[in-house]
Design an enzyme around this catalytic site. Structure first.
Site, PDB file in Angstrom:
ATOM      1  N   PRO A   1     -11.703   9.821   2.109  1.00 24.98           N
ATOM      2  CA  PRO A   1     -12.310   8.760   2.915  1.00 24.98           C
ATOM      3  C   PRO A   1     -13.336   7.961   2.114  1.00 24.98           C
ATOM      4  CG  PRO A   1     -12.904  10.977   3.720  1.00 24.98           C
ATOM      5  CD  PRO A   1     -12.270  11.140   2.392  1.00 24.98           C
ATOM      6  N   GLY A   2     -13.360   6.689   2.338  1.00 25.53           N
ATOM      7  CA  GLY A   2     -14.349   5.834   1.693  1.00 25.53           C
ATOM      8  C   GLY A   2     -15.086   5.031   2.744  1.00 25.53           C
TER       9      GLY A   2
ATOM     10  N   ARG B   1     -16.048  -9.888   1.403  1.00 24.40           N
ATOM     11  CA  ARG B   1     -15.022  -9.530   2.386  1.00 24.40           C
ATOM     12  C   ARG B   1     -14.692 -10.641   3.392  1.00 24.40           C
ATOM     13  NH1 ARG B   1     -14.879  -5.837   5.615  1.00 24.40           N
ATOM     14  NH2 ARG B   1     -12.802  -5.138   5.063  1.00 24.40           N
TER      15      ARG B   1
ATOM     16  N   TYR C   1     -10.846 -11.455   2.944  1.00 19.29           N
ATOM     17  CA  TYR C   1      -9.938 -10.876   3.938  1.00 19.29           C
ATOM     18  C   TYR C   1     -10.112 -11.485   5.328  1.00 19.29           C
ATOM     19  CZ  TYR C   1     -10.428  -7.046   0.523  1.00 19.29           C
ATOM     20  OH  TYR C   1     -10.497  -6.290  -0.620  1.00 19.29           O
TER      21      TYR C   1
ATOM     22  N   CYS D   1     -21.282 -22.494  -4.590  1.00 16.16           N
ATOM     23  CA  CYS D   1     -20.640 -23.802  -4.486  1.00 16.16           C
ATOM     24  C   CYS D   1     -19.157 -23.692  -4.174  1.00 16.16           C
ATOM     25  CB  CYS D   1     -20.853 -24.573  -5.780  1.00 16.16           C
ATOM     26  SG  CYS D   1     -22.594 -24.693  -6.164  1.00 16.16           S
TER      27      CYS D   1
HETATM   28  N1  LLP Z   1      -7.757   6.564  -1.840  1.00 15.93           N
HETATM   29  C1  LLP Z   1      -7.115   5.604  -2.519  1.00 15.93           C
HETATM   30  C2  LLP Z   1      -6.089   5.978  -3.487  1.00 15.93           C
HETATM   31  C3  LLP Z   1      -7.430   4.253  -2.292  1.00 15.93           C
HETATM   32  O1  LLP Z   1      -6.778   3.311  -2.953  1.00 15.93           O
HETATM   33  C4  LLP Z   1      -8.434   3.927  -1.340  1.00 15.93           C
HETATM   34  C5  LLP Z   1      -8.787   2.530  -1.086  1.00 15.93           C
HETATM   35  C6  LLP Z   1      -9.094   4.971  -0.676  1.00 15.93           C
HETATM   36  C7  LLP Z   1      -8.720   6.287  -0.948  1.00 15.93           C
HETATM   37  C8  LLP Z   1     -10.202   4.745   0.321  1.00 15.93           C
HETATM   38  O2  LLP Z   1      -9.810   4.005   1.410  1.00 15.93           O
HETATM   39  P1  LLP Z   1     -10.862   3.763   2.608  1.00 15.93           P
HETATM   40  O3  LLP Z   1     -11.100   5.097   3.290  1.00 15.93           O
HETATM   41  O4  LLP Z   1     -12.112   3.246   2.005  1.00 15.93           O
HETATM   42  O5  LLP Z   1     -10.205   2.770   3.474  1.00 15.93           O
HETATM   43  N2  LLP Z   1     -11.675  -3.798  -0.635  1.00 15.93           N
HETATM   44  C9  LLP Z   1     -10.967  -3.552   0.613  1.00 15.93           C
HETATM   45  C10 LLP Z   1     -10.496  -2.131   0.724  1.00 15.93           C
HETATM   46  C11 LLP Z   1      -9.623  -1.704  -0.423  1.00 15.93           C
HETATM   47  C12 LLP Z   1      -9.205  -0.278  -0.333  1.00 15.93           C
HETATM   48  C13 LLP Z   1      -8.496   0.157  -1.562  1.00 15.93           C
HETATM   49  N3  LLP Z   1      -8.180   1.545  -1.624  1.00 15.93           N
HETATM   50  C14 LLP Z   1     -11.865  -3.958   1.766  1.00 15.93           C
HETATM   51  O6  LLP Z   1     -12.991  -4.391   1.534  1.00 15.93           O
HETATM   52  O7  LLP Z   1     -11.445  -3.895   2.916  1.00 15.93           O
END
Ligand code: LLP
Length: 405
Positions: free
Chosen positions: A266-267, A304, A308, A334
């Site tokens: 989780p991130g 973001r 997105y 800008c």
């Molecule tokens: N594991 C892998 C292999 C990943 O590629 C990612 C995210 C995660 C875990 C964690 O995912 P999460 O739990 O954070 O959703 N920049 C984008 C999100 C890109 C996510 C890329 N991979 C945003 O701001 O929405």
């Protein structure tokens, strides 16, 4: 909903001392999400590998490390920062679609739990790196389970045809190859279907396919230890993480009794609710039908919304004036695409008043840049009701040119 954790009185003190724009993280909120995960998955007792890309600041990462979490890293730089933040190497997994031979060697030397490889050629590069070091590389493959996570196309990764992972058919061939290699040790299998996934259904589907595949592989003599179901659990912008119990129900049962150790990455779900971007109102102006608030944070600080179309709720620290009006909140960069929020209903803020941009703890600072030669923002960690500390100083003009020759 998150406002109760970010009190205007404290934020004013922080802004006065640390300046703006500044990312403000709440340790209690971050830990609350971490512990909610642990509780929901208690019986399965998985290894949680915090996805560093969401927010790789040491101050925040160290909290996860202290809770016994590992880290999911996707570059040599993230591995470096993970180790520095206190994550144990044997709890770190190295993912990513294009790891260089140097990065693979670094990971093996550091002693990571395993490498999630994404192509046969990358597996060969890992094998060669291991041969150079005279070791056996712990290998996992990222498999594309061909599941639609129903999210934004830029963050959907688990459908066939995406650049990520290999198919089950190819994975089987690669595992058979790896099992014969003196320098590879197949230990795990991985998927990550996307980010901002709001329902558990796609996880259940992907986990079922992964479990069936791992069983089939075992019948051919390749026995894996780890089943890694990635990250991606969504958070409604402006809110806390939805209870991860539904996610736990979707994946735990599938692997129960298999002897496999479950891994999650989780991130966003732990980091996003824990942070706000604090910015000051520079100017107010009207143009045709539009009311603009020009803030001192911009798309280089939080990309973001521009990238997105993400909608981060915004509120004023303290009261505004007069009736509610509709504003676009834009930054000094800008570009017309430089906005933090569009169509926000607020009372008129005063010049210099603070604005809070919510759900900025994940993919905020970590995606920030110096575009328009804007030094990157400072980062602050709130540790208690009235206590906080600077965890990254604001960059200076000198930092902008520090690497130039
Ligand atoms: N594991 C892998 C292999 C990943 O590629 C990612 C995210 C995660 C875990 C964690 O995912 P999460 O739990 O954070 O959703 N920049 C984008 C999100 C890109 C996510 C890329 N991979 C945003 O701001 O929405």
């Amino acid at each position: 909903m998150l406002a109760k954790y970010f009190k205007p009185s404290l934020l004013k003190k922080i802004a006065a001392r640390a300046g703006t724009p500044v990312y403000v993280y709440s340790a209690p909120v971050f830990l609350k999400q971490v512990r909610a995960y642990k509780k929901a998955f208690k019986t399965a007792d998985p290894l949680f590998c915090y996805a560093m890309k969401a927010n790789s600041s040491r101050g925040l990462c160290a909290l996860a490390a202290r809770e016994g979490w590992g880290a999911d890293v996707v570059s040599g730089g993230e591995l470096y920062r993970a180790l520095r933040a206190g994550f144990k190497p044997e709890r770190v997994i190295f993912s990513g679609v294009g790891k260089t031979p140097e990065e693979l060697e670094y990971a093996l030397k550091a002693g990571v739990l395993f490498v999630n490889a994404e192509s046969f050629e990358e597996v060969r590069a890992l094998e060669q790196a291991a041969a150079r070091l005279g070791v056996r590389a712990p290998l996992s493959l990222r498999i594309n389970p061909d599941v639609d996570p129903r999210t934004h196309k830029f963050i959907s990764t688990g459908k066939s045809g995406s650049k990520f992972g290999v198919s089950f058919e190819e994975a089987q061939r690669i595992y058979m190859y790896a099992a014969e290699s003196r320098h590879l040790k197949p230990v795990g299998a991985h998927f990550h279907i996307g980010s901002q996934v709001h329902s558990a259904g796609p996880y259940a589907l992907a986990a079922g396919r992964l479990a069936a595949f791992i069983l089939k592989l075992a019948s051919r003599g390749v026995n894996l230890k780890y089943a890694d179901v990635g990250g991606g659990w969504g958070v409604k912008e402006g809110g806390e993480m939805a209870a991860p119990a539904a996610l736990a129900r979707a994946v735990c049962g599938v692997f129960q009794g298999t002897g496999l150790k479950l891994i999650l990455e989780p991130g966003r779900s732990v980091a996003a609710p824990a942070g706000v971007l604090l910015t000051r109102v520079l100017y107010r102006k009207s143009a045709g039908p539009k009311n603009y608030i020009v803030a001192d944070a911009a798309m280089n600080d939080l990309v973001r919304p521009a990238l997105y179309g993400a909608k981060h709720p915004v509120s004023l620290a303290g009261p505004g004036r007069g009736p509610m009006k509709t504003y676009d909140i834009v930054g000094p960069v800008c570009e017309s695409g430089d906005f933090l929020a569009e169509g926000v209903r607020l009372r008129e803020p005063a010049q210099g008043q603070l604005l809070l941009v919510y759900s900025a703890g994940a993919y905020g600072f970590s995606m920030s840049s110096q575009y328009n030669s804007r030094p990157r923002a400072a980062e602050v960690l709130i540790t208690g009701p009235a206590s906080w500390r600077l965890i990254r100083r604001r960059e200076t003009y000198k930092d902008l040119v520090a690497a130039e020759q």
